[in-house]
Design an enzyme around this catalytic site. Structure first.
Site, PDB file in Angstrom:
ATOM      1  N   GLN A 164       0.934  -1.510  -0.063  1.00  0.00           N
ATOM      2  CA  GLN A 164      -0.264   0.115   0.237  1.00  0.00           C
ATOM      3  C   GLN A 164       1.231   1.016   0.238  1.00  0.00           C
ATOM      4  OE1 GLN A 164      -1.441  -1.431   4.250  1.00  0.00           O
ATOM      5  NE2 GLN A 164      -1.611   1.588   4.034  1.00  0.00           N
ATOM      6  N   CYS A 209      -5.355   0.602   3.997  1.00  0.00           N
ATOM      7  CA  CYS A 209      -4.917  -0.801   4.425  1.00  0.00           C
ATOM      8  C   CYS A 209      -6.291  -1.627   4.238  1.00  0.00           C
ATOM      9  CB  CYS A 209      -4.129  -1.214   5.684  1.00  0.00           C
ATOM     10  SG  CYS A 209      -5.335  -0.167   7.383  1.00  0.00           S
ATOM     11  N   HIS A 235      -5.540  -0.647  11.606  1.00  0.00           N
ATOM     12  CA  HIS A 235      -4.780  -1.158  10.966  1.00  0.00           C
ATOM     13  C   HIS A 235      -5.441  -2.595  10.400  1.00  0.00           C
ATOM     14  CE1 HIS A 235      -2.047  -2.422   8.195  1.00  0.00           C
ATOM     15  NE2 HIS A 235      -1.932  -3.235   7.819  1.00  0.00           N
TER      16      HIS A 235
END
Ligand SMILES: *[C@@H]1O[C@H](CO)[C@@H](O)[C@H](O)[C@H]1NC(C)=O
Ligand SMILES: *[C@@H]1O[C@H](CO)[C@@H](O)[C@H](O)[C@H]1NC(C)=O
Length: 461
Positions: free
Chosen positions: A248, A254, A401
């Site tokens: 990414q 993400c 995340h």
């Protein structure tokens, strides 16, 4: 300096130039703030397939219908006719309701950078459960009252944290415990604190509060007995059902990568590996109204809701750039849809280890969010658990995340431990060929608190 480090720095520089400065804070509405009786006001129906179905905080709704809906414990929605449906909180950002054949999603109102108005839903998206009759709606809570204004804490300003990726930090992690090994990464050299924050979720996906995983029921305990002690979708009867690891870069995308990866893998599973797609996270970054581009977003709204409402496109239809921009997806590209998206356990706040294992084993990998601390950046191998409490290395801001859990296993040394097998989106040069193991069964870093799944619909092509 390696070529990759230079590339990352260039990517970072481009991002710094192109990202518009956004509010640094988020709505922070809890379950109890949202639970109660609401009136939803619906605007006119948008023409099928038209591009003008945009519902934003500035949309003016000319009200055509009003519906009264009660959102009750734990996930029951009841409309004014007594029809029963379902609702869920979406993180602390908003909520989704499915009742009487219609589906509603809105972000909670957030004003002046610090105030959440949880009794109101911004103009959001409404359509019937088949995706027709698309309208914008706005919501107003009637009872019980919530405090009109609710201050959320201001985010601390982003600091450069030199200890991340330092030899000193790595030595200290490796000395403190034996279950995982840390290393420094040349490709992280020169990254700023802001770059790390984007890699680890983006500032807009930071969680101000999150649920815990729920206790395992007796019934689930017996389900556990029917599942293998280790399982990995990369190796099922000699077949790999997981698409390649991607990178990414320094963009908080993400959530898009985890969402694409779930759809890709589940399509491989559904078609006995005859359909291997790579979907375009850049389409999400540039075009999704349900997320905030390189500043973050959530898999429920992308791998689930966006993929159901708008569909996913192949990578070649909008190749990854790693920065925000105008929607440039090739419009002639076919869209690939999903359905049946949900939080594992049924709704936000009902997840646990066994529910995740059951979903992974029977239907495929699941997208999860977990808290990234500074030490995680240095992970090389072994069973990760967060090492430092109240340590000088701690001040890295917590981010949320998103990654893809593809299986699980157990180790006996240095001490018995269970773990999840997780696909990250930081390239194959990080961790174990792009993967990591993280402690399983104790909600490590919140990884068992908000898993999401969705079922892709495969096309005959
Ligand atoms: C968000 O709301 C929760 C629950 O009301 C509260 O505990 C938490 O401190 C809030 N976070 C911020 C940053 O205001
Ligand atoms: C699935 O693919 C494998 C490997 O190509 C093949 O051996 C197997 O027969 C296929 N299964 C079905 C149900 O077609």
């Amino acid at each position: 300096m390696s070529g990759l480090a230079k590339l990352l720095i260039n990517v970072a520089a481009v991002i710094l130039l192109t990202v518009s400065v956004q509010a640094d804070t988020l709505a922070n509405c809890t379950y109890e703030d949202i639970r109660g009786t609401w009136v939803f006001e619906l605007g006119p129906s948008h023409k099928e397939g038209s591009k003008d179905w945009e519902c934003t905080s500035t949309t003016q709704i000319s009200v055509q219908y009003k519906v009264k809906i009660t959102l009750d414990y734990p996930d029951i929605a009841i409309d004014e006719f007594g029809n029963k449906g379902f609702w869920t909180l979406i993180y602390n950002q908003g909520f989704e309701v499915v009742v009487g054949g219609s589906k509603y999603f809105g972000f909670s109102v957030f004003k002046d950078k610090t105030v959440s108005i949880c009794s109101k839903a911004n103009p959001g998206w409404a359509h019937d459960v088949l995706g027709h009759d698309r309208r914008c709606f706005q919501g107003q809570k009637q009872s019980p009252a919530v405090k009109f204004m609710k201050k959320t804490g201001r985010d601390s300003s982003l600091r450069f944290e030199p200890s991340i990726n330092s030899e000193e930090m790595v030595a200290s992690i490796n000395k403190a415990q034996k279950s995982w090994t840390a290393t420094t990464y040349p490709q992280f050299q020169g990254l700023t604190h802001d770059d790390f924050v984007r890699m680890a979720g983006g500032k807009r996906s930071r969680m101000l509060s999150r649920p815990r995983s729920v206790p395992i029921t007796e019934k689930q305990d017996s389900v556990r007995g029917t599942l293998p002690s280790s399982f990995d979708w990369r190796k099922v009867n000699g077949q790999n059902y997981v698409s390649p690891v991607r990178n990414q870069a320094a963009c908080g995308s993400c959530y898009a990568f985890a969402s694409m990866a779930m759809a890709e893998s589940r399509l491989q599973i559904l078609t006995n590996n005859t359909q291997k797609h790579v979907f375009a996270p850049q389409d999400i970054v540039e075009c999704s109204p349900y997320s905030q581009g390189c500043d973050g977003g959530f898999p429920y709204l992308i791998g689930g809701k966006y993929a159901e409402d708008f569909g996913l496109v192949e990578e070649k239809c909008n190749p990854y750039k790693g920065h925000d921009g105008k929607c440039s997806t090739e419009s002639s590209c076919a869209r690939n849809y999903v359905t049946d998206y949900k939080y594992i356990g049924g709704y936000y706040g009902a997840c646990n280890e066994v529910a995740m294992m059951e979903a992974i084993y029977n239907r495929g990998p699941v997208a999860v969010g977990f808290m990234v601390y500074g030490d995680f950046m240095s992970y090389k191998s072994g069973v990760y658990h967060h090492v430092f409490e109240n340590h000088p290395f701690e001040p890295f801001e917590l981010t949320n995340h998103a990654v893809l859990v593809v299986g699980w296993g157990e180790v006996t040394s240095p001490s018995p431990d269970r773990y999840w097998i997780v696909k990250n989106s930081w390239g194959t040069g990080w961790g174990m060929d792009g993967y990591f193991w993280i402690r399983r069964g104790s909600d490590e870093c919140g990884i068992e608190s908000m898993a999401v799944e969705a079922t892709p619909i495969f096309r005959f092509n």
